[in-house]
Design an enzyme around this catalytic site. Structure first.
Site, PDB file in Angstrom:
ATOM      1  N   CYS A   1     -50.523 -66.185-103.243  1.00  0.00           N
ATOM      2  CA  CYS A   1     -49.842 -66.817-102.100  1.00  0.00           C
ATOM      3  C   CYS A   1     -49.520 -68.286-102.347  1.00  0.00           C
ATOM      4  CB  CYS A   1     -50.690 -66.691-100.843  1.00  0.00           C
ATOM      5  SG  CYS A   1     -50.745 -65.011-100.233  1.00  0.00           S
TER       6      CYS A   1
HETATM    7  C1  COA Z   1     -57.087 -59.155 -91.505  1.00  0.00           C
HETATM    8  C2  COA Z   1     -57.439 -59.798 -90.185  1.00  0.00           C
HETATM    9  C3  COA Z   1     -56.184 -59.960 -89.341  1.00  0.00           C
HETATM   10  C4  COA Z   1     -58.381 -58.873 -89.446  1.00  0.00           C
HETATM   11  O1  COA Z   1     -58.798 -59.475 -88.252  1.00  0.00           O
HETATM   12  P1  COA Z   1     -60.355 -59.511 -87.847  1.00  0.00           P
HETATM   13  O2  COA Z   1     -60.443 -60.136 -86.533  1.00  0.00           O
HETATM   14  O3  COA Z   1     -61.091 -60.147 -88.977  1.00  0.00           O
HETATM   15  O4  COA Z   1     -60.672 -57.984 -87.709  1.00  0.00           O
HETATM   16  P2  COA Z   1     -61.831 -57.110 -88.386  1.00  0.00           P
HETATM   17  O5  COA Z   1     -61.334 -56.559 -89.688  1.00  0.00           O
HETATM   18  O6  COA Z   1     -63.128 -57.843 -88.401  1.00  0.00           O
HETATM   19  O7  COA Z   1     -61.916 -55.940 -87.354  1.00  0.00           O
HETATM   20  C5  COA Z   1     -62.315 -56.124 -85.978  1.00  0.00           C
HETATM   21  C6  COA Z   1     -62.397 -54.787 -85.295  1.00  0.00           C
HETATM   22  O8  COA Z   1     -61.077 -54.232 -85.174  1.00  0.00           O
HETATM   23  C7  COA Z   1     -60.996 -52.952 -85.812  1.00  0.00           C
HETATM   24  N1  COA Z   1     -59.697 -52.815 -86.439  1.00  0.00           N
HETATM   25  C8  COA Z   1     -59.356 -53.142 -87.722  1.00  0.00           C
HETATM   26  N2  COA Z   1     -58.068 -52.839 -87.930  1.00  0.00           N
HETATM   27  C9  COA Z   1     -57.589 -52.310 -86.782  1.00  0.00           C
HETATM   28  C10 COA Z   1     -56.330 -51.824 -86.394  1.00  0.00           C
HETATM   29  N3  COA Z   1     -55.288 -51.822 -87.245  1.00  0.00           N
HETATM   30  N4  COA Z   1     -56.167 -51.382 -85.127  1.00  0.00           N
HETATM   31  C11 COA Z   1     -57.196 -51.383 -84.280  1.00  0.00           C
HETATM   32  N5  COA Z   1     -58.434 -51.844 -84.588  1.00  0.00           N
HETATM   33  C12 COA Z   1     -58.618 -52.307 -85.828  1.00  0.00           C
HETATM   34  C13 COA Z   1     -62.139 -52.950 -86.816  1.00  0.00           C
HETATM   35  O9  COA Z   1     -62.550 -51.630 -87.089  1.00  0.00           O
HETATM   36  C14 COA Z   1     -63.195 -53.746 -86.091  1.00  0.00           C
HETATM   37  O10 COA Z   1     -63.811 -52.914 -85.141  1.00  0.00           O
HETATM   38  P3  COA Z   1     -65.395 -53.043 -84.840  1.00  0.00           P
HETATM   39  O11 COA Z   1     -65.567 -54.430 -84.292  1.00  0.00           O
HETATM   40  O12 COA Z   1     -65.633 -51.945 -83.854  1.00  0.00           O
HETATM   41  O13 COA Z   1     -66.074 -52.847 -86.169  1.00  0.00           O
HETATM   42  C15 COA Z   1     -58.084 -61.177 -90.396  1.00  0.00           C
HETATM   43  O14 COA Z   1     -59.375 -61.033 -90.907  1.00  0.00           O
HETATM   44  C16 COA Z   1     -57.310 -62.085 -91.331  1.00  0.00           C
HETATM   45  O15 COA Z   1     -56.118 -62.287 -91.191  1.00  0.00           O
HETATM   46  N6  COA Z   1     -58.032 -62.714 -92.268  1.00  0.00           N
HETATM   47  C17 COA Z   1     -57.416 -63.646 -93.211  1.00  0.00           C
HETATM   48  C18 COA Z   1     -56.660 -62.889 -94.184  1.00  0.00           C
HETATM   49  C19 COA Z   1     -55.825 -63.715 -95.086  1.00  0.00           C
HETATM   50  O16 COA Z   1     -55.362 -64.774 -94.784  1.00  0.00           O
HETATM   51  N7  COA Z   1     -55.600 -63.197 -96.227  1.00  0.00           N
HETATM   52  C20 COA Z   1     -54.768 -63.823 -97.136  1.00  0.00           C
HETATM   53  C21 COA Z   1     -53.962 -62.751 -97.692  1.00  0.00           C
HETATM   54  S1  COA Z   1     -52.918 -63.399 -98.886  1.00  0.00           S
END
Ligand code: COA
Length: 373
Positions: free
Chosen positions: A156
């Site tokens: 990125c």
């Molecule tokens: C990926 C991201 C959006 C996920 O958000 P989050 O708040 O961390 O979500 P989590 O993965 O912890 O999941 C939270 C809950 O939602 C659920 N969940 C995950 N994906 C889901 C979806 N698509 N739809 C519904 N629920 C979902 C999970 O199962 C979890 O449930 P639980 O609490 O019962 O276990 C976030 O972590 C993020 O953007 N992180 C930074 C990533 C980044 O910048 N990466 C760089 C890439 S180049």
């Protein structure tokens, strides 16, 4: 040593866009099919049932509402769930070259330059479609640019690392101007069957003309005041796709050959690193954080950006201070911060300071301090 400016930016946006609702409908159709096909094994406890995705979750967790893509039909087909991008012959322009060229033409036009004014091309992006010949050399030929070209990949952060590399060449007199292009087909490496990440990425290409200040003539110039880069190894964002996959047939198609991340850990670890790097960079240049008029941040997650700017400013930033494009583009990897720069710059007054910052796999972080001329 020459002073260096960004004298033009360009953007290519694919024609197709997928809303969260469309993406979730396709994902959930796949989930229902999977659970029905595996009903007996799920009943016996041998296979875990898949859970549905949800559009409100996606927007709340990431800020993403939709994404532009190179092939909507292939991605939304629950039987396929990946773009369909036809193989091209060696005599046709590659798809990355085509996107890169479109963005580059706009950057050249805004810079008021032609191919004859450019001495080098850097293609800087997360996913190169082949090892060689370099896509940059193909772009060079497509645009009719003399000199040299090469590809680089810092995930990125490719764009900011590319801009520093280009600025160094121009400073040293190795090139009058360098075109840095970031074509990103992130949907090609996204596992659309993974509930945790199927919504994250979109496709786009950006371009920047990095030029000697005394040769620049455009109305869209920014001094490159300073650049600062940082890398620190982490497995939390990883893609094991590579040329050696074919030597271990048993795992050649495993899901780690696509984008995989520990989103929570990335969020927790990267935000403080980015805020610290930008703060340090500004301090080294005797610039108060409050003097920065605009932060063009990497566009991965809205809450991440809120947190980073809040750490820097000590308060919430306005949309005008830290513009958002991830709501309609999603994460376009290295293109994201440059899309923000391209879209939100024309209102700035001469002397206005801005910070272009990327962050992502590696970890890799880049900060480029810009001053409107
Ligand atoms: C990926 C991201 C959006 C996920 O958000 P989050 O708040 O961390 O979500 P989590 O993965 O912890 O999941 C939270 C809950 O939602 C659920 N969940 C995950 N994906 C889901 C979806 N698509 N739809 C519904 N629920 C979902 C999970 O199962 C979890 O449930 P639980 O609490 O019962 O276990 C976030 O972590 C993020 O953007 N992180 C930074 C990533 C980044 O910048 N990466 C760089 C890439 S180049």
């Amino acid at each position: 040593m020459h002073n260096v400016v960004i004298s033009g930016t360009g953007l290519y946006t694919p024609a197709d866009s997928i809303s969260n609702e469309e993406l979730v409908e396709s994902f959930n159709a796949y989930v229902h099919q999977f659970n029905s096909d595996n009903a007996a094994a799920i009943e016996r406890g041998e296979v875990a049932a898949l859970g549905e995705s949800s559009a409100p979750f996606i927007e709340k967790a990431s800020g993403i509402k939709s994404r532009f893509v190179m092939d909507k039909a292939g991605i939304l087909d629950p039987q396929r769930m990946k773009p369909r991008l036809r193989e091209r012959s060696n005599d046709e322009p590659s798809i990355l070259c085509e996107m890169a060229t479109a963005a580059a033409e706009q950057a050249l036009q805004r810079a008021g330059k032609t191919a004859a004014d450019i001495d080098a091309v850097i293609v800087a992006c997360s996913n190169l479609q082949r090892p060689y010949p370099a896509v940059a050399i193909e772009v060079q030929q497509a645009l009719g640019i003399q000199g040299f070209g090469f590809d680089m990949n810092v995930a990125c952060s490719s764009a900011t690392f590319g801009i520093q590399t280009a600025a160094n060449s121009v400073q040293l007199g190795q090139a009058r101007a360098v075109l840095v292009v970031d074509p990103e087909i992130c949907t090609g490496h996204l596992n659309f069957r993974d509930r945790d990440s199927h919504f994250i990425f979109g496709d786009a290409a950006t371009a920047v003309v990095v030029e000697r200040a005394d040769l620049a003539t455009s109305a869209y110039q920014f001094d490159i005041v300073s650049t600062k880069l940082l890398t620190q190894f982490s497995n939390n964002i990883r893609n094991n796709f590579g040329f050696l996959n074919r030597t271990a047939e048993e795992s050649a198609d495993a899901i780690d050959k696509l984008f995989v991340q520990e989103g929570r850990k990335v969020f927790r670890e990267v935000c403080p690193m980015v805020a610290e790097l930008i703060a340090q960079h500004l301090a080294e240049n005797d610039i108060e954080v409050s003097a920065v008029r605009r932060f063009w941040l990497h566009q991965a997650n809205l809450s991440m950006n809120h947190l980073i700017v809040k750490k820097l400013l000590g308060r919430d930033a306005t949309l005008d201070e830290a513009p958002v494009i991830l709501d309609t583009y999603a994460n376009t990897s290295s293109a994201g911060s440059v899309i923000a720069l391209h879209t939100y710059q024309d209102d700035l007054q001469p002397g206005a300071l801005g910070v272009l910052s990327s962050f992502g796999a590696g970890y890799s972080i880049g900060s480029v301090i810009l001053r409107k001329r």
